[in-house]
Motif scaffolding. Sequence first.
Motif, PDB file in Angstrom:
ATOM      1  N   GLN A   3     -23.528  -1.478  -3.148  1.00  0.00           N
ATOM      2  CA  GLN A   3     -22.095  -1.503  -2.904  1.00  0.00           C
ATOM      3  C   GLN A   3     -21.569  -2.925  -2.699  1.00  0.00           C
ATOM      4  O   GLN A   3     -22.280  -3.802  -2.173  1.00  0.00           O
ATOM      5  CB  GLN A   3     -21.764  -0.662  -1.670  1.00  0.00           C
ATOM      6  CG  GLN A   3     -22.107   0.812  -1.808  1.00  0.00           C
ATOM      7  CD  GLN A   3     -21.297   1.498  -2.872  1.00  0.00           C
ATOM      8  OE1 GLN A   3     -20.061   1.568  -2.787  1.00  0.00           O
ATOM      9  NE2 GLN A   3     -21.963   2.020  -3.890  1.00  0.00           N
ATOM     10  N   ASP A   4     -20.308  -3.154  -3.075  1.00  0.00           N
ATOM     11  CA  ASP A   4     -19.646  -4.435  -2.806  1.00  0.00           C
ATOM     12  C   ASP A   4     -18.782  -4.362  -1.548  1.00  0.00           C
ATOM     13  O   ASP A   4     -18.007  -5.274  -1.264  1.00  0.00           O
ATOM     14  CB  ASP A   4     -18.783  -4.850  -4.009  1.00  0.00           C
ATOM     15  CG  ASP A   4     -17.648  -3.857  -4.296  1.00  0.00           C
ATOM     16  OD1 ASP A   4     -17.469  -2.885  -3.538  1.00  0.00           O
ATOM     17  OD2 ASP A   4     -16.937  -4.070  -5.307  1.00  0.00           O
ATOM     18  N   PHE A   5     -18.915  -3.297  -0.781  1.00  0.00           N
ATOM     19  CA  PHE A   5     -18.025  -3.004   0.334  1.00  0.00           C
ATOM     20  C   PHE A   5     -17.947  -4.161   1.330  1.00  0.00           C
ATOM     21  O   PHE A   5     -16.873  -4.484   1.853  1.00  0.00           O
ATOM     22  CB  PHE A   5     -18.496  -1.730   1.032  1.00  0.00           C
ATOM     23  CG  PHE A   5     -17.476  -1.090   1.930  1.00  0.00           C
ATOM     24  CD1 PHE A   5     -16.504  -0.241   1.409  1.00  0.00           C
ATOM     25  CD2 PHE A   5     -17.478  -1.325   3.291  1.00  0.00           C
ATOM     26  CE1 PHE A   5     -15.551   0.352   2.231  1.00  0.00           C
ATOM     27  CE2 PHE A   5     -16.527  -0.738   4.118  1.00  0.00           C
ATOM     28  CZ  PHE A   5     -15.564   0.104   3.588  1.00  0.00           C
ATOM     29  N   LYS A   6     -19.080  -4.813   1.616  1.00  0.00           N
ATOM     30  CA  LYS A   6     -19.093  -5.872   2.625  1.00  0.00           C
ATOM     31  C   LYS A   6     -18.319  -7.108   2.189  1.00  0.00           C
ATOM     32  O   LYS A   6     -18.012  -7.977   3.019  1.00  0.00           O
ATOM     33  CB  LYS A   6     -20.536  -6.261   2.961  1.00  0.00           C
ATOM     34  CG  LYS A   6     -21.314  -6.897   1.825  1.00  0.00           C
ATOM     35  CD  LYS A   6     -22.750  -7.195   2.259  1.00  0.00           C
ATOM     36  CE  LYS A   6     -23.535  -7.908   1.169  1.00  0.00           C
ATOM     37  NZ  LYS A   6     -23.661  -7.078  -0.071  1.00  0.00           N
ATOM     38  N   ASP A   7     -17.991  -7.211   0.914  1.00  0.00           N
ATOM     39  CA  ASP A   7     -17.345  -8.407   0.375  1.00  0.00           C
ATOM     40  C   ASP A   7     -15.883  -8.206   0.004  1.00  0.00           C
ATOM     41  O   ASP A   7     -15.251  -9.115  -0.534  1.00  0.00           O
ATOM     42  CB  ASP A   7     -18.106  -8.887  -0.868  1.00  0.00           C
ATOM     43  CG  ASP A   7     -19.525  -9.318  -0.547  1.00  0.00           C
ATOM     44  OD1 ASP A   7     -19.698 -10.090   0.409  1.00  0.00           O
ATOM     45  OD2 ASP A   7     -20.459  -8.867  -1.242  1.00  0.00           O
ATOM     46  N   ILE A   8     -15.317  -7.043   0.299  1.00  0.00           N
ATOM     47  CA  ILE A   8     -13.946  -6.782  -0.138  1.00  0.00           C
ATOM     48  C   ILE A   8     -12.917  -7.194   0.911  1.00  0.00           C
ATOM     49  O   ILE A   8     -11.709  -7.084   0.658  1.00  0.00           O
ATOM     50  CB  ILE A   8     -13.755  -5.300  -0.513  1.00  0.00           C
ATOM     51  CG1 ILE A   8     -13.991  -4.390   0.696  1.00  0.00           C
ATOM     52  CG2 ILE A   8     -14.668  -4.916  -1.676  1.00  0.00           C
ATOM     53  CD1 ILE A   8     -13.746  -2.911   0.403  1.00  0.00           C
ATOM     54  N   GLY A   9     -13.361  -7.663   2.070  1.00  0.00           N
ATOM     55  CA  GLY A   9     -12.460  -8.148   3.095  1.00  0.00           C
ATOM     56  C   GLY A   9     -12.085  -7.093   4.111  1.00  0.00           C
ATOM     57  O   GLY A   9     -12.064  -5.895   3.812  1.00  0.00           O
ATOM     58  N   PRO A  10     -11.762  -7.515   5.344  1.00  0.00           N
ATOM     59  CA  PRO A  10     -11.506  -6.547   6.418  1.00  0.00           C
ATOM     60  C   PRO A  10     -10.290  -5.669   6.182  1.00  0.00           C
ATOM     61  O   PRO A  10     -10.299  -4.488   6.539  1.00  0.00           O
ATOM     62  CB  PRO A  10     -11.312  -7.455   7.647  1.00  0.00           C
ATOM     63  CG  PRO A  10     -10.940  -8.790   7.099  1.00  0.00           C
ATOM     64  CD  PRO A  10     -11.680  -8.911   5.802  1.00  0.00           C
ATOM     65  N   GLU A  11      -9.234  -6.223   5.588  1.00  0.00           N
ATOM     66  CA  GLU A  11      -8.031  -5.416   5.372  1.00  0.00           C
ATOM     67  C   GLU A  11      -8.315  -4.239   4.437  1.00  0.00           C
ATOM     68  O   GLU A  11      -7.892  -3.111   4.693  1.00  0.00           O
ATOM     69  CB  GLU A  11      -6.899  -6.278   4.803  1.00  0.00           C
ATOM     70  CG  GLU A  11      -6.344  -7.298   5.781  1.00  0.00           C
ATOM     71  CD  GLU A  11      -7.079  -8.630   5.739  1.00  0.00           C
ATOM     72  OE1 GLU A  11      -8.115  -8.714   5.025  1.00  0.00           O
ATOM     73  OE2 GLU A  11      -6.648  -9.570   6.414  1.00  0.00           O
ATOM     74  N   ARG A  12      -9.031  -4.498   3.348  1.00  0.00           N
ATOM     75  CA  ARG A  12      -9.343  -3.435   2.396  1.00  0.00           C
ATOM     76  C   ARG A  12     -10.344  -2.449   2.987  1.00  0.00           C
ATOM     77  O   ARG A  12     -10.226  -1.228   2.777  1.00  0.00           O
ATOM     78  CB  ARG A  12      -9.904  -4.044   1.102  1.00  0.00           C
ATOM     79  CG  ARG A  12     -10.308  -3.039   0.035  1.00  0.00           C
ATOM     80  CD  ARG A  12      -9.171  -2.149  -0.401  1.00  0.00           C
ATOM     81  NE  ARG A  12      -9.592  -1.242  -1.473  1.00  0.00           N
ATOM     82  CZ  ARG A  12      -9.077  -0.030  -1.657  1.00  0.00           C
ATOM     83  NH1 ARG A  12      -8.115   0.412  -0.856  1.00  0.00           N
ATOM     84  NH2 ARG A  12      -9.508   0.724  -2.643  1.00  0.00           N
ATOM     85  N   GLN A  13     -11.310  -2.925   3.745  1.00  0.00           N
ATOM     86  CA  GLN A  13     -12.269  -2.040   4.393  1.00  0.00           C
ATOM     87  C   GLN A  13     -11.551  -1.072   5.326  1.00  0.00           C
ATOM     88  O   GLN A  13     -11.826   0.139   5.327  1.00  0.00           O
ATOM     89  CB  GLN A  13     -13.304  -2.865   5.158  1.00  0.00           C
ATOM     90  CG  GLN A  13     -14.237  -3.670   4.278  1.00  0.00           C
ATOM     91  CD  GLN A  13     -14.921  -4.798   5.014  1.00  0.00           C
ATOM     92  OE1 GLN A  13     -14.573  -5.122   6.150  1.00  0.00           O
ATOM     93  NE2 GLN A  13     -15.901  -5.420   4.368  1.00  0.00           N
ATOM     94  N   ILE A  14     -10.617  -1.599   6.100  1.00  0.00           N
ATOM     95  CA  ILE A  14      -9.860  -0.767   7.038  1.00  0.00           C
ATOM     96  C   ILE A  14      -8.968   0.214   6.282  1.00  0.00           C
ATOM     97  O   ILE A  14      -8.853   1.394   6.661  1.00  0.00           O
ATOM     98  CB  ILE A  14      -9.027  -1.653   7.986  1.00  0.00           C
ATOM     99  CG1 ILE A  14      -9.954  -2.404   8.943  1.00  0.00           C
ATOM    100  CG2 ILE A  14      -8.011  -0.824   8.761  1.00  0.00           C
ATOM    101  CD1 ILE A  14      -9.260  -3.474   9.766  1.00  0.00           C
ATOM    102  N   GLU A  15      -8.354  -0.250   5.204  1.00  0.00           N
ATOM    103  CA  GLU A  15      -7.491   0.621   4.404  1.00  0.00           C
ATOM    104  C   GLU A  15      -8.256   1.842   3.889  1.00  0.00           C
ATOM    105  O   GLU A  15      -7.753   2.977   3.938  1.00  0.00           O
ATOM    106  CB  GLU A  15      -6.905  -0.168   3.236  1.00  0.00           C
ATOM    107  CG  GLU A  15      -5.993   0.651   2.336  1.00  0.00           C
ATOM    108  CD  GLU A  15      -5.537  -0.120   1.104  1.00  0.00           C
ATOM    109  OE1 GLU A  15      -4.605   0.354   0.429  1.00  0.00           O
ATOM    110  OE2 GLU A  15      -6.122  -1.185   0.805  1.00  0.00           O
ATOM    111  N   ILE A  16      -9.463   1.621   3.400  1.00  0.00           N
ATOM    112  CA  ILE A  16     -10.272   2.732   2.894  1.00  0.00           C
ATOM    113  C   ILE A  16     -10.626   3.694   4.026  1.00  0.00           C
ATOM    114  O   ILE A  16     -10.484   4.912   3.898  1.00  0.00           O
ATOM    115  CB  ILE A  16     -11.539   2.199   2.210  1.00  0.00           C
ATOM    116  CG1 ILE A  16     -11.170   1.474   0.914  1.00  0.00           C
ATOM    117  CG2 ILE A  16     -12.530   3.330   1.936  1.00  0.00           C
ATOM    118  CD1 ILE A  16     -12.329   0.746   0.265  1.00  0.00           C
ATOM    119  N   ALA A  17     -11.081   3.141   5.152  1.00  0.00           N
ATOM    120  CA  ALA A  17     -11.496   4.003   6.263  1.00  0.00           C
ATOM    121  C   ALA A  17     -10.328   4.805   6.825  1.00  0.00           C
ATOM    122  O   ALA A  17     -10.498   5.964   7.242  1.00  0.00           O
ATOM    123  CB  ALA A  17     -12.142   3.156   7.354  1.00  0.00           C
TER     124      ALA A  17
END
Length: 372
Positions: free
Chosen positions: A132-146
């Motif tokens: 997965q590239d999840f760790k590299d997509i940035g905190p804003e996008r990670q939070i948006e998905i969650a």
Amino acid sequence: MAPSVAQLESATADPIQVAKDALKNQGDVKAVEATEPKDEVDDKGPSYPFYFPHFDLEEKFPKTELFDHTDPGSRADPKKPHLLTPNTKVSNISPYLGTEVRGVQISELTKEGLDELALYVAERKVVVFRDQDFKDIGPERQIEIAKHFGPIHRHPTSGNVKGFPEFHVVYRDAKNDRFREYAGANKANHTLWHSDVSYELQPPGTTFFFILDQPEVGGGDTLFLSQVEAYNRLSPEFQKRLEGLRALHTAVPQAEFSRKRNGPVRREPIETEHPIVRVHPVTGEKALYINLGFTKSIVGFRQEESDYLLKFLFDHISKGSDFQIRARYEPGTVVVWDNRVTAHSAIPDFSTTFRRHAVRLTPQAEVPTGKV
């Protein structure tokens, strides 16, 4: 705005110094220095210094309020065409829980794909996504998905990320070993089965956990068990006796542990009653909802009665190796599990000469119910 992961990683200077310099403009270098992980053996520093565990004693959260929640899995196409495409490769770890998935990026899923992810995780309990590239997509996008799965829980005592309290940071090295301390430093066995923050009025549902740094020699995996299968193994008469009972889940020991270590208590601890047998809102499956980490007593029972029954249930789930799995981590792993129907335990089986650094995003779900 906090510096992006890309900005921190692209710098050629020492990563710890980069993080300090980046935060100077926010006037909080002291906080970084106070919480900066130190490792006397591995001196190259964490790969993702932006996600250092941050502890601010002045940070406070308001009392939680009830909210309406509709599980995204209830909207999903049962065939899961946006998630399980022809390029998706799946391998079940156990008949009862756990599936390894390759060939799909969580970061690229549409809203329909995320709905299908919620359903798939509810069905399989634990899904281990690779590459997965999840760790590299940035905190804003990670939070948006969650956030697609519910409001993200902000932990009252754990390390988080400065400016992003939604992140629960898990960190262990030669100088930092909070889990072993909390599980009991003098114990021979450090297994501690729990469902995350089950004391909340609306505990978590679909949960994300992604690895940033891990031991090079293996270890540091996570144990998971199916609370659905644990319930199914009980006799029908015993199941009937448990249904309708409620248990008290408490945050008090966790808060006291943090206070003793001069750590934060961002919100005063609560104690909440939940049904011992919980029904999943989408699958309709019944599951035990007790765990050694937070379940204190059975409501209406005398202490001896409560202790006796809880001990049996705790022993039952901990000894059920045939409905447990060990989720193994490798670079690029994201584990997604359903906290409503599982319990898990960290495995601190690696030398602290190696760093283990991971992050959890923990969306909250509905008020637990024992009704179908």
